[in-house]
Design a protein around this motif. Structure first.
Motif, mmCIF file in Angstrom:
data_model
loop_
_atom_site.group_PDB
_atom_site.id
_atom_site.type_symbol
_atom_site.label_atom_id
_atom_site.label_comp_id
_atom_site.label_asym_id
_atom_site.label_seq_id
_atom_site.Cartn_x
_atom_site.Cartn_y
_atom_site.Cartn_z
ATOM 1 N N VAL A 73 10.528 -3.109 -16.797
ATOM 2 C CA VAL A 73 10.169 -3.717 -18.078
ATOM 3 C C VAL A 73 8.764 -4.306 -17.976
ATOM 4 O O VAL A 73 8.496 -5.140 -17.111
ATOM 5 N N ARG A 74 7.869 -3.842 -18.843
ATOM 6 C CA ARG A 74 6.473 -4.267 -18.774
ATOM 7 C C ARG A 74 5.971 -4.706 -20.144
ATOM 8 O O ARG A 74 5.707 -3.880 -20.999
ATOM 9 N N PRO A 75 5.864 -5.997 -20.347
ATOM 10 C CA PRO A 75 5.367 -6.487 -21.632
ATOM 11 C C PRO A 75 3.842 -6.558 -21.654
ATOM 12 O O PRO A 75 3.223 -6.868 -20.637
ATOM 13 N N THR A 77 0.836 -1.209 0.000
ATOM 14 C CA THR A 77 0.000 0.000 0.000
ATOM 15 C C THR A 77 0.866 1.252 0.000
ATOM 16 O O THR A 77 1.845 1.339 0.736
ATOM 17 N N THR A 78 0.490 2.201 -0.852
ATOM 18 C CA THR A 78 1.204 3.478 -0.921
ATOM 19 C C THR A 78 0.255 4.574 -0.431
ATOM 20 O O THR A 78 -0.841 4.722 -0.965
ATOM 21 N N LEU A 79 0.679 5.299 0.598
ATOM 22 C CA LEU A 79 -0.196 6.327 1.161
ATOM 23 C C LEU A 79 -0.213 7.577 0.290
ATOM 24 O O LEU A 79 0.801 7.953 -0.286
ATOM 25 N N GLU A 136 7.446 7.441 2.181
ATOM 26 C CA GLU A 136 7.654 7.122 0.775
ATOM 27 C C GLU A 136 7.079 5.746 0.444
ATOM 28 O O GLU A 136 6.962 4.877 1.319
ATOM 29 N N SER A 137 6.719 5.560 -0.813
ATOM 30 C CA SER A 137 6.224 4.268 -1.268
ATOM 31 C C SER A 137 7.319 3.198 -1.133
ATOM 32 O O SER A 137 8.494 3.465 -1.419
ATOM 33 N N ALA A 138 6.915 1.994 -0.693
ATOM 34 C CA ALA A 138 7.890 0.899 -0.553
ATOM 35 C C ALA A 138 8.456 0.503 -1.913
ATOM 36 O O ALA A 138 9.635 0.161 -2.040
ATOM 37 N N GLY A 194 5.669 6.384 -17.886
ATOM 38 C CA GLY A 194 5.720 4.921 -17.966
ATOM 39 C C GLY A 194 4.724 4.295 -17.019
ATOM 40 O O GLY A 194 4.059 3.300 -17.333
ATOM 41 N N ASP A 195 4.600 4.882 -15.831
ATOM 42 C CA ASP A 195 3.640 4.380 -14.840
ATOM 43 C C ASP A 195 2.231 4.432 -15.419
ATOM 44 O O ASP A 195 1.493 3.441 -15.402
ATOM 45 N N ILE A 196 1.877 5.582 -15.943
ATOM 46 C CA ILE A 196 0.490 5.802 -16.373
ATOM 47 C C ILE A 196 0.148 4.975 -17.619
ATOM 48 O O ILE A 196 -0.857 4.267 -17.669
ATOM 49 N N PHE A 198 9.876 0.075 -21.594
ATOM 50 C CA PHE A 198 11.041 0.279 -20.735
ATOM 51 C C PHE A 198 10.851 1.603 -20.013
ATOM 52 O O PHE A 198 11.131 2.666 -20.549
ATOM 53 N N ARG A 199 10.312 1.487 -18.824
ATOM 54 C CA ARG A 199 10.038 2.669 -18.003
ATOM 55 C C ARG A 199 11.258 2.954 -17.133
ATOM 56 O O ARG A 199 11.710 2.070 -16.397
ATOM 57 N N GLU A 200 11.780 4.170 -17.210
ATOM 58 C CA GLU A 200 12.881 4.553 -16.323
ATOM 59 C C GLU A 200 12.333 4.462 -14.907
ATOM 60 O O GLU A 200 11.240 4.928 -14.626
ATOM 61 N N MET A 202 12.357 0.581 -2.772
ATOM 62 C CA MET A 202 13.074 -0.635 -3.164
ATOM 63 C C MET A 202 13.781 -0.450 -4.505
ATOM 64 O O MET A 202 14.917 -0.851 -4.689
ATOM 65 N N ARG A 203 13.093 0.213 -5.425
ATOM 66 C CA ARG A 203 13.696 0.464 -6.739
ATOM 67 C C ARG A 203 14.959 1.300 -6.576
ATOM 68 O O ARG A 203 15.943 1.089 -7.266
ATOM 69 N N ARG A 204 14.896 2.252 -5.652
ATOM 70 C CA ARG A 204 16.078 3.104 -5.456
ATOM 71 C C ARG A 204 17.184 2.348 -4.722
ATOM 72 O O ARG A 204 18.324 2.323 -5.153
ATOM 73 N N GLU A 230 9.988 11.949 -11.839
ATOM 74 C CA GLU A 230 9.120 12.587 -10.833
ATOM 75 C C GLU A 230 9.171 11.812 -9.515
ATOM 76 O O GLU A 230 8.686 12.293 -8.494
ATOM 77 N N TYR A 231 9.729 10.603 -9.536
ATOM 78 C CA TYR A 231 9.635 9.737 -8.366
ATOM 79 C C TYR A 231 10.749 9.957 -7.346
ATOM 80 O O TYR A 231 10.529 9.815 -6.154
ATOM 81 N N VAL A 232 11.946 10.259 -7.837
ATOM 82 C CA VAL A 232 13.101 10.205 -6.936
ATOM 83 C C VAL A 232 12.976 11.204 -5.780
ATOM 84 O O VAL A 232 13.392 10.920 -4.657
HETATM 85 C C1 IPM Z 1 3.472 0.793 -10.297
HETATM 86 C C2 IPM Z 1 2.692 1.370 -9.161
HETATM 87 C C3 IPM Z 1 3.640 2.155 -8.256
HETATM 88 C C4 IPM Z 1 4.250 3.280 -9.051
HETATM 89 C C5 IPM Z 1 2.990 2.686 -6.965
HETATM 90 C C6 IPM Z 1 2.283 1.608 -6.212
HETATM 91 C C7 IPM Z 1 3.999 3.377 -6.107
HETATM 92 O O1 IPM Z 1 1.673 2.166 -9.623
HETATM 93 O O2 IPM Z 1 4.366 -0.033 -10.037
HETATM 94 O O3 IPM Z 1 3.205 1.137 -11.432
HETATM 95 O O4 IPM Z 1 3.694 4.384 -9.102
HETATM 96 O O5 IPM Z 1 5.299 3.053 -9.636
#
Ligand code: IPM
Ligand code: MG
Length: 384
Positions: free
Chosen positions: A142-144, A118-120, A126-128, A272-274, A157-159, A132-134, A164-166
């Protein structure tokens, strides 16, 4: 606090962030550790259960792994290690995205299979996922996504470590006046994701890479991202590198005359997320898509969706679709070099969901449970 004081503090904070990010870029260039699974006597797979539907779908993937890697586990070549404590309650109690002891356990593994956490919204925790990615420097997400009937075979290939995440949890606020968040693009951070995308394209006989940004508006960050991707593309003359803006690309994914032309995409973190949620929906829903988070040393595999707390509140947890975690498992097997097992799992997933969908998961009690589907999947593999 008076406004001038807040402004001074914000300027000071910006200086700290700038120095930190410069240091991160330098470290990226100088410190490289590679994992060669073939040379390892034993691979340790850490399994994190997560929150919401996480523990339920994670238990199913652990069962699947026990089944697929039975011989390797018996021979001591693979160890499955359950990692507790990556729960929202424990993270809040420690006020840490990943509590130190949990992070140490994670780092003692070679690869991680992670269920949704869960991400608040808001706050400073911060989101887990992001942490973890950092911490493991998992820079390539990589998302097929594939829909055979529609001629769709996409790999995103999402950076995964900047954009915006760091600094997403370290923005600046001047009380009741304005807020600032930061978006960061580093040269090395961009070149390494670009190389990963083009390298994948070359190895898999793909001829086209779409570089997706909003470089007409975000001129420094996305402008540099696009420019550096084109620079890397020069080393891959057999591959066409095309520039696209994220808005029109979002439209093109649902444009039936355009979409089957795309093969590989490289894009900054948030876009990439969206767009990968959109792509997953085209494939049949976010519950059907897996995600690989790859670094040079570590790799983490997960579902692309969240922890679905609403399903738990409504008592529908056992009907959650574990397919995303099974796809993640397939990607993990492939990453570790178990190509044949990964191919088998992939074929069995297609058989169970397309060829003979005996157990259809709807997320509700009019459909199958995740456990019933997992049993069917394993029985299918057994017969192959
Ligand atoms: C994803 C998720 C995550 C992100 C969330 C849960 C932090 O949406 O892996 O795409 O935004 O990267
Ligand atoms: Mg997402």
């Amino acid at each position: 606090m008076e406004e001038q004081k807040q402004i001074d503090l914000a300027v000071e904070q910006f200086r700290t962030l700038l120095l930190e990010q410069i240091a991160r870029e330098r470290k990226m260039e100088s410190e490289k550790k590679y994992t060669d699974y073939e040379k390892m006597d034993k691979i340790i797979i850490g399994i994190c259960g997560g929150d919401g539907i996480g523990p339920i779908i994670s238990a199913e993937s652990e069962r699947l792994l026990q089944f697929i890697l039975k011989d390797e586990i018996a021979a001591g070549k693979i160890e499955l290690r359950t990692i507790e404590g990556l729960t929202i309650e424990n993270r809040i109690a420690h006020n840490q995205a990943i509590p130190d002891d949990v992070l140490a356990e994670i780092k003692a593994c070679n690869v991680i299979l992670k269920a949704p956490t869960t991400t608040l919204k808001g706050g400073t925790l911060e989101s887990a996922n992001v942490a973890m990615r950092r911490e493991l420097d998992l820079y390539a997400n990589v998302r097929p996504v594939a829909v055979a009937d529609a001629g769709i075979d996409w790999t995103f290939f999402r950076e995964n470590t900047e954009g915006e995440y760091v600094l997403g949890s370290r923005g600046v606020q001047i009380d009741d006046t304005l807020c600032f968040d930061f978006k960061v693009t580093t040269y090395e951070g961009t070149k390494r994701i670009a190389r990963a995308a083009f390298e994948y394209a070359r190895k898999n006989g793909k001829t086209n890479v779409a570089i997706v940004t909003k470089a007409n508006i975000m001129k420094k960050t996305d402008g540099t991202f696009s420019e550096l991707c084109h620079e890397v593309a020069k080393d891959y003359p057999e591959i066409t590198a095309e520039d696209w803006y994220i808005d029109i690309m979002t439209a093109n994914l649902v444009n039936e005359r355009q979409r089957s032309k795309f093969q590989v995409f490289v894009l900054p973190n948030l876009y990439g997320d969206i767009i990968t949620d959109e792509a997953a929906q085209i494939q049949g829903g976010v519950g059907t898509a897996g995600s690989a988070n790859i670094g040079d040393e570590y790799a983490m595999f997960e579902a692309i969706h969240g922890s679905a707390p609403r399903m738990i509140e409504q008592g529908r947890g056992q009907y959650a679709n574990p397919t995303s975690m099974f796809k993640a498992t397939e990607m993990m097997l492939r990453h570790m070099g178990f190509t044949e097992k990964a191919d088998k799992l992939d074929k069995a997933l297609t058989y169970c969901t397309v060829t003979d969908p005996k157990y259809v998961i709807t997320g509700r009690d009019d459909g199958a449970t995740g456990a019933e589907f997992a049993d069917y999947l394993m029985a299918t593999i057994e017969k192959m």
